[in-house]
Write an enzyme that holds these catalytic residues in place. Structure first.
Site, short mmCIF file in Angstrom:
data_model
loop_
_atom_site.label_atom_id
_atom_site.label_comp_id
_atom_site.label_asym_id
_atom_site.label_seq_id
_atom_site.Cartn_x
_atom_site.Cartn_y
_atom_site.Cartn_z
N ASP A 62 0.85 -1.19 0.00
CA ASP A 62 0.00 0.00 0.00
C ASP A 62 0.89 1.25 0.00
O ASP A 62 1.06 1.91 1.03
CB ASP A 62 -0.89 -0.08 1.26
CG ASP A 62 -1.91 1.02 1.36
OD1 ASP A 62 -2.25 1.62 0.33
OD2 ASP A 62 -2.37 1.27 2.49
C1 SPV Z 1 -6.69 1.06 4.64
O1 SPV Z 1 -7.39 0.12 5.03
O2 SPV Z 1 -6.20 1.10 3.52
C2 SPV Z 1 -6.41 2.18 5.52
C3 SPV Z 1 -6.32 1.95 6.95
O3 SPV Z 1 -6.17 3.27 5.02
S1 SPV Z 1 -4.67 1.62 7.29
O4 SPV Z 1 -4.24 0.45 6.56
O5 SPV Z 1 -4.63 1.42 8.72
O6 SPV Z 1 -3.86 2.80 6.92
MG MG Z 2 -5.66 3.15 3.02
#
Ligand code: SPV
Ligand code: MG
Length: 292
Positions: A62
């Protein structure tokens, strides 16, 4: 705006109603139409189209690697697969204020009830990566919020502004200062993220915020906080952002390893969903009827 999109956006009106009625909204993170439908079946009130989950579903971290089109496609699949409002996690808004406005208009046109953008710098890092998260100056992020809210075609579509002050170690004072600015700029709710193991700093935020606008939390690292207690402390929406995809990973891993180990799938057949279950979840009968 088409009648179908307008009908989908009524889901945003339902969220606003829950905010007004002080009814805690419980949200499940999902990454595709199927997990969104499982969230609906379980009784959740809304779906979080998680950047972490969608990225992971591509086998990617991510880190802002995927673009608007991929997030929009995933969010639209969730929207189409359920009757629930979808809250689209739009990371940093894919650019500046103009990009944030574009995000709002594209997601809203797809019937997405809410978009959430966060005050990190693009390209962002997932909040749980050990270090390296950086915040935009508050005034710059407020311009993004303002631009996104200004282009809404339907007045109830929600703009959730997320602050990473607690993630970046800037503290509760900074989170409060920023959230006030973001609400002044038109945000309908604020998401205050924390990676602390306890909800202490979130509780302090809530005490000092005095319910100025709805507060959204993601209690991944402080899972012991009961949702009723969070609601009593002033939380309006609680997002269980990644439990579904973590369950997919652990179960799929366990099952596939067992098949190779045992030389057949016989031992695990009764512990996994049946083909009929998947037919039902994907509404096979409805679609067959359409063709008959
Ligand atoms: C997501 O689920 O992508 C979020 C929450 O933004 S976190 O992974 O905690 O950043
Ligand atoms: Mg996120």
């Amino acid at each position: 705006m088409t009648a179908i999109v307008r009908a989908a956006l009524l889901r945003a009106t339902a969220i606003r109603q829950s905010f007004d009625d002080s009814r805690l909204i419980r949200v499940a993170g999902a990454h595709d139409g199927l997990t969104a439908r499982i969230a609906e079946e379980a009784g959740f009130d809304a779906v979080w189209a998680s950047s972490f989950g969608i990225s992971a579903s591509y086998g990617l971290p991510d880190l802002s690697l995927l673009g608007l089109a991929e997030y929009l496609q995933a969010s639209s699949a969730m929207q189409a697969a359920t009757c629930l409002p979808v809250l689209a996690d739009c990371d940093t808004g894919f650019g500046d204020a103009v990009n944030s406005a574009y995000v709002m208009s594209r997601f809203e046109s797809a019937g997405i009830a809410a978009i959430c953008i966060e005050d990190k710098v693009f390209p962002k890092r997932n909040s749980f990566v050990e270090s390296g998260q950086e915040q935009l100056p508050a005034s710059e992020f407020a311009r993004k919020v303002e631009a996104a809210t200004a282009v809404r075609a339907y007045p109830d579509t929600l703009m959730i502004a997320r602050t990473e002050s607690l993630i970046c170690g800037a503290g509760v004072d900074d989170a409060l200062r920023r959230c006030h600015l973001y609400v002044d700029a038109g945000a309908d709710a604020v998401l205050v993220h924390s990676k602390d193991k306890h909800p202490g700093e979130i509780k302090e935020f809530l005490r000092r915020w005095e319910r100025r606008a709805p507060v959204v939390i993601v209690p991944t690292t402080y899972p012991d906080w009961q949702s009723d207690d969070a609601a009593a402390a002033g939380v309006s929406m609680i997002i269980y952002a990644n439990q579904a995809i973590r369950a997919v990973v652990s179960t799929a891993r366990e099952i596939l390893e067992a098949i190779l180990r045992d030389g057949s799938s016989s031992n695990i057949e009764t512990s996994i969903a049946s083909v009929r279950d998947l037919f039902d979840l994907s509404q096979l009968d409805k679609w067959l009827e359409v063709g008959s």
